[in-house]
Each structure stands twice: as C-alpha cells, then as structure tokens.
Design a protein around this motif. Structure first.
Motif, PDB file in Angstrom:
ATOM      1  N   CYS A 154       0.812  -1.217   0.000  1.00  0.00           N
ATOM      2  CA  CYS A 154       0.000   0.000   0.000  1.00  0.00           C
ATOM      3  C   CYS A 154       0.848   1.271   0.000  1.00  0.00           C
ATOM      4  O   CYS A 154       0.542   2.230  -0.697  1.00  0.00           O
TER       5      CYS A 154
ATOM      6  N   CYS B 104      -6.953   0.333  -1.523  1.00  0.00           N
ATOM      7  CA  CYS B 104      -6.147   1.161  -2.427  1.00  0.00           C
ATOM      8  C   CYS B 104      -6.844   1.322  -3.777  1.00  0.00           C
ATOM      9  O   CYS B 104      -6.787   2.386  -4.389  1.00  0.00           O
TER      10      CYS B 104
ATOM     11  N   ARG C 101      -2.427   0.936   6.992  1.00  0.00           N
ATOM     12  CA  ARG C 101      -2.923   0.078   5.919  1.00  0.00           C
ATOM     13  C   ARG C 101      -1.838  -0.852   5.383  1.00  0.00           C
ATOM     14  O   ARG C 101      -2.070  -2.030   5.151  1.00  0.00           O
TER      15      ARG C 101
ATOM     16  N   TYR D 107      -2.059  -4.869   5.387  1.00  0.00           N
ATOM     17  CA  TYR D 107      -2.045  -5.523   4.081  1.00  0.00           C
ATOM     18  C   TYR D 107      -0.908  -6.540   4.008  1.00  0.00           C
ATOM     19  O   TYR D 107      -1.080  -7.670   3.541  1.00  0.00           O
TER      20      TYR D 107
ATOM     21  N   HIS E 191      -0.715  -4.378  -7.353  1.00  0.00           N
ATOM     22  CA  HIS E 191      -1.256  -4.090  -6.027  1.00  0.00           C
ATOM     23  C   HIS E 191      -2.730  -3.684  -6.083  1.00  0.00           C
ATOM     24  O   HIS E 191      -3.543  -4.153  -5.289  1.00  0.00           O
TER      25      HIS E 191
ATOM     26  N   CYS F 270      -5.669  -5.187  -3.739  1.00  0.00           N
ATOM     27  CA  CYS F 270      -5.969  -4.440  -2.508  1.00  0.00           C
ATOM     28  C   CYS F 270      -7.231  -3.605  -2.669  1.00  0.00           C
ATOM     29  O   CYS F 270      -7.226  -2.605  -3.395  1.00  0.00           O
TER      30      CYS F 270
HETATM   31 ZN   LIG Z   1      -3.213  -1.301  -0.637  1.00  0.00          ZN
END
Ligand SMILES: [Zn+2]
Lengths: 73, 209
Positions: free
Chosen positions: A20, A57, B177, B181, A50, A54
């Motif tokens: 992230c 994000c 985050r 993650y 990513h 995710c």
């Molecule tokens: Zn992320």
C-alpha cells in the motif's frame, strides 16, 4: 473442481505487489497515466498488481480517477 | 523537480507567495477540495448509510484536514503529476479514513467472532456445489489453525470471515494500511503453500494476466 474461484484468487499473491505504501506514494502519477491511456501498467507494474489485489487502495484509485476525469460543475 | 505545467507552477507560486496570494490560493484550494470530498463521500456511501448533513460534515472535515496536509507538504510536490491531482489525493485519503471510522458506529459483527460457516458465502462458493469445495474449505480452516501467527490469524478472521473493511481494522488496531495488508499478504502466501502441500490447490496459478 473450479480452480478460479474468489477463494483461489485470494490465496494467490504476486511477488511484484509493492504494497500500500508505495502504491499510494505514486498514485497521483499513476492515475494520470491511466487517465491519458499512457501505459500505466508498464511504468508502474507493481502498482497495477497491487491495485488488483488491494480493495482499499483500488477504492482510493477509483476516487482519484473520478476526481480528475469528472468535469467540474 | 520536473518542469511544472503553468497551472501547477502557479499553484505552488501562490501557496508559497505573499500573504495575500497565499490566502487567495487557499480559498480556491479549499473550494476545490470540498467539491471533491463531497462527490467522493457520495461515491463511497449509499444514501441510506449517511444523512445529508452528515455527508456534508465528513466532506468539510476531510477538506480541512487535506488542506493542512497539503500546505505542510507543498515543498514535497515533485511535479510528477498536475498539482491538482496531487492535492486531490490528500482529500481522497481523508475521506477514506473518515469513512473507515464510520464503520465502527454500526458494526454488523464483532471483529473477532469466528464463524466459519460464513466463509463460503464470503467467497461466493455455491452451496449447490459443496462437494467440490468442501475439502478445500476444511483444509483452509486447518491451515489457519496450524500455520498462521496469532496476528495473522486475527487479521484473517476480521477481514475474511467478518468482512471488516481493512481501513476500519487499521483504526481498531491502531496500525496502518500497509502493515495490515502486508500481514494479510504473508498469511495468504503461507495458506496457499499449505494448501498446495495438502493437494487441494494446484501449484499452477489459476490466472495470470
Ligand atoms: Zn493497498
């Protein structure tokens, strides 16, 4: 058995995934490349990977893309 | 710094200029941030989740907090995008954090409840085909018990079983985050290795684009 369920995709991790912090660090540059169709994935492959994996994000990315593409009222 | 486009250069110049120029630029910037914040809150929520005045409240707070961050960091702007795109990023992040906070006002399940019967539904596994996926889910449960650390397990349970949004979990655990993650990423990798070893997941990846 079906090998491509959401569970299989969840279990799969891509070593190119930058995480992230790095994705968000360059999100403004990345989003402009996407908006102008300028090979964003080639410039930032780790960010593309990513954002696929995710949720939060990619939500931020969607918001930023909407912000720069929606015309001001 | 890369060569700035005229509009971005003008933003940076005014935000670092005389007091009069600075104040005028801040007023313009704030109006822009507020507009983006409003549409972002609207984009992320259902009208049933948030009332009009509440939406406006979140948008105002997000715009104000983003403003502070932008003013503090304007020197770090490298010109690798338009100034406005860079600035919008801050307000999008603020909206994201504030909506994460919103989640805990009406959580549907406690984050540490551990109800494995929810798992098939969370991954859209069809109950009619249970024979196809039952072994996989059983081995997954076993692997969660056997290979994950306590922290990995806690995060797996909250996010996967209980559908706690990652950003809401960040606030609850006082983490960030990236760290959450990464913990979940490592957990996913370990679980897959364990499931491959048990023969319920192929070594080949399911999809590569
Ligand atoms: Zn992320």
């Amino acid at each position: 058995m079906n090998r491509d369920t959401a569970l299989h995709r969840f279990l799969e991790t891509d070593p190119k995934d930058v995480g992230c912090e790095q994705a968000l660090e360059f999100l403004h540059a990345y989003v402009e490349l996407v908006a102008s169709d300028a090979a964003a994935q080639e410039h930032y492959p780790g960010i593309a990977v990513h954002l696929k994996a995710c949720g939060p994000c990619s939500e931020d990315f969607d918001g930023l893309l909407a912000a720069i593409t929606d015309p001001a009222p | 710094m890369e060569l700035l486009d005229p509009d971005s250069a003008e933003w940076v110049r005014s935000l670092e200029g005389t007091e009069v120029a600075r104040e005028a630029a801040k007023v313009r910037l704030h109006a822009m941030l507020l507009r983006i914040a409003r549409s972002e809150v609207r984009r992320r929520t259902q009208p049933s989740q948030i009332s009009g005045p509440e939406l406006d409240d979140v948008a105002h707070q997000a715009a104000a907090d983003a403003m502070v961050a932008i003013i503090a960091k304007v020197r770090q702007f490298r010109g690798d995008s338009r100034f406005t795109t860079w600035a919008y990023k801050f307000v999008i992040f603020e909206v994201s954090t504030k909506i994460g906070r919103h989640f805990w006002r009406n959580p549907t399940v406690p984050m540490d409840a551990e109800d494995w019967s929810r798992l098939p539904d969370r991954f859209g596994l069809d109950p009619a085909c249970e024979l196809e996926w039952r072994a996989l889910v059983e081995e997954l449960h076993r692997a969660v018990d056997e290979v994950l650390t306590d922290r990995q397990r806690q995060i797996f349970v909250a996010i996967v079983l209980n559908a706690v949004p990652l950003d809401a979990l960040v606030l609850e655990l006082g983490s960030n985050r990236n760290a959450i993650y990464k913990t979940l990423f490592d957990a996913r990798r370990k679980l897959r290795i364990a499931l491959v070893a048990k023969g319920v997941v192929d070594t080949e990846s399911s999809e590569r684009s």
